[in-house]
Design a protein around this motif. Sequence first.
Motif, PDB file in Angstrom:
ATOM      1  N   ASP A  63      33.968  15.840  20.493  1.00  0.00           N
ATOM      2  CA  ASP A  63      33.741  15.102  21.740  1.00  0.00           C
ATOM      3  C   ASP A  63      35.075  14.709  22.372  1.00  0.00           C
ATOM      4  N   ARG A  64      36.024  14.296  21.575  1.00  0.00           N
ATOM      5  CA  ARG A  64      37.339  13.903  22.111  1.00  0.00           C
ATOM      6  C   ARG A  64      38.051  15.103  22.728  1.00  0.00           C
ATOM      7  N   HIS A  65      37.910  16.268  22.070  1.00  0.00           N
ATOM      8  CA  HIS A  65      38.574  17.472  22.584  1.00  0.00           C
ATOM      9  C   HIS A  65      37.954  17.869  23.927  1.00  0.00           C
ATOM     10  N   VAL A  66      36.650  17.769  24.062  1.00  0.00           N
ATOM     11  CA  VAL A  66      35.973  18.129  25.300  1.00  0.00           C
ATOM     12  C   VAL A  66      36.367  17.160  26.422  1.00  0.00           C
ATOM     13  N   ARG A  67      36.502  15.867  26.115  1.00  0.00           N
ATOM     14  CA  ARG A  67      36.863  14.862  27.125  1.00  0.00           C
ATOM     15  C   ARG A  67      38.323  14.962  27.552  1.00  0.00           C
ATOM     16  N   ALA A  68      39.156  15.549  26.709  1.00  0.00           N
ATOM     17  CA  ALA A  68      40.593  15.594  27.006  1.00  0.00           C
ATOM     18  C   ALA A  68      40.959  16.639  28.019  1.00  0.00           C
TER      19      ALA A  68
END
Length: 68
Positions: A63-68
Amino acid sequence: MRRSRNGTGEPHQDLPGEMAELRQELQALKAEVARLDADLDESRRLNLRAAELLDVVYEELGDRHVRA
């Protein structure tokens, strides 16, 4: 003719005593198997919990990678 536990050809002189000793050994082995079985169940439970936590971590990282 049965051999005694010490390997001589002499018949058992104290068969009831040996049987009692073997019963005690068997009970001790059964208790050890029960303890090991419980330990194995606990290990499985902990492994499942660790896998669940890893799934949460990987989801969060994804999720963090997608939001970044």
